[in-house]
Write a protein that holds these residues in place. Structure first.
Motif: not given
Length: 357
Positions: A89-115
């Motif tokens: 999942i590519f999250a493409t805005s600065f303000g997605y920073m905390d949400p992406i880390n919160n979700v990544a913690a719950r789905f360790p097998n999914v790759k997340f990239e934050h712009a």
């Protein structure tokens, strides 16, 4: 069924069982802070998504959700994508920073990239960014040479390092080109709101600006510049269609090659958590063709700056540079380090006004 038929059926079944199962396509999700029709930031990220589809064909399945606010909505959208089987999942805005880390913690097998963020709290999170300040140095030089009122208007989105960095880079090079230039900054507190951006452009013009820059994503300011007969620069994308005579050039965010590389790494199993900050050298930051309205000598200077930044012989933040209060920041010949730039929360000397809290 005859013996021969049974034998043939058995052979077909055996071959079917022996054949490797077709690989499932990699599922790739994108979330955008604005609509893909903004012809700016989200538009360019979506072009990158389409480049992934074109490159990999049926090996990928991409989805996107546009106009996702930064906050709880972003966390909900990414959670839904992860539950639907997204591989990355590519999250493409600065303000997605905390949400992406919160979700990544719950789905360790999914790759997340934050712009454009700076938090990489989990091994399944990667960061990617573009050195937009390189392009803003170029447009700053052009603006300094092209203004007749010596007033450049700047529509800023949010007071985050990425935006402050761009204002500083543009001003520094505008002032080098024209010691009399002034910047007027309007904080819009939005990434995409055409009506608000148009109001900001009009307010800056009323303050004497005859050149408009923006770090917001719609084409509204460009359209106003075209209407009022002044100059402007495209943000994240080529906006010439909305300002055929107004646009002098545009900073284009070329995300496609990066997205192709990272999705390819998911497919071949080589994906790793990384922190990437690319610019002109790598082809992520690109200038659109310079307008014929730019005098030949100024165009040549801008082209030379692009070449020097691209080959590494020039860094836009090279001292001597002072902070706004006159205190030294960079000594003569000293180059700003990436850590300071990524946390930039101060104006350089000569910019009027304060950065909002």
């Amino acid at each position: 069924m005859t013996t021969t038929t049974r034998l043939l059926a058995g052979a077909v079944l055996a071959l079917a069982l022996a054949a490797p199962a077709a690989a499932e396509p990699a599922k790739v999700g994108y979330i955008y802070v604005g609509p893909i029709g903004d012809f700016g930031w989200s538009h360019e990220h979506n072009i990158g998504r389409l480049a992934v589809e074109e490159h990999f064909g049926d090996k990928v399945e991409t989805t996107y959700v546009e106009s996702v606010p930064e906050g709880a909505d972003a966390e909900r959208v990414m959670t839904q994508m992860a539950l639907a089987g997204a591989d990355i999942i590519f999250a493409t805005s600065f303000g997605y920073m905390d949400p992406i880390n919160n979700v990544a913690a719950r789905f360790p097998n999914v790759k997340f990239e934050h712009a454009t963020g700076y938090k990489r709290e989990h091994p399944n999170v990667a960061l990617y960014n573009a050195r937009f300040y390189e392009g803003r140095a170029v447009i700053g030089h052009i603006a300094g040479k092209m203004t007749r009122t010596n007033v450049v208007g700047y529509i800023a989105s949010y007071p985050i390092p990425e935006v402050v960095m761009g204002i500083n880079a543009a001003f520094l090079h505008a002032r080098k080109a024209n010691p009399d230039v002034q910047f007027k900054v309007v904080w819009a507190y939005t990434w995409f709101d055409p009506a608000l951006e148009a109001d900001a452009a009009n307010a800056l013009i009323e303050q004497g600006a005859d050149v408009i820059m923006q770090h917001t994503d719609s084409t509204a300011a460009m359209a106003i510049a075209e209407q009022k007969g002044i100059y402007a620069f495209g943000q994240a994308s080529d906006m010439k269609a909305f300002g055929p005579t107004a646009q002098l050039t545009a900073i284009i965010d070329n995300w496609g090659p990066y997205y192709v590389e990272r999705v390819g790494a998911v497919i071949d199993g080589s994906w790793e958590s990384t922190d990437v900050w690319q610019g002109m050298k790598e082809g992520l930051v690109v200038m659109s063709p310079f307008s014929d309205r730019i005098p030949a000598d100024v165009r040549a200077e801008a082209e030379a700056m692009v070449a020097a930044i691209s080959d590494g012989s020039y860094h836009p933040f090279t001292g001597p540079i002072n902070r706004q209060d006159g205190s030294p920041w960079l000594a003569a010949g000293e180059v700003a380090d990436d850590g300071t730039l990524l946390g930039m929360n101060f104006y350089i000397e000569g910019i009027e006004g304060a950065i909002p809290n």
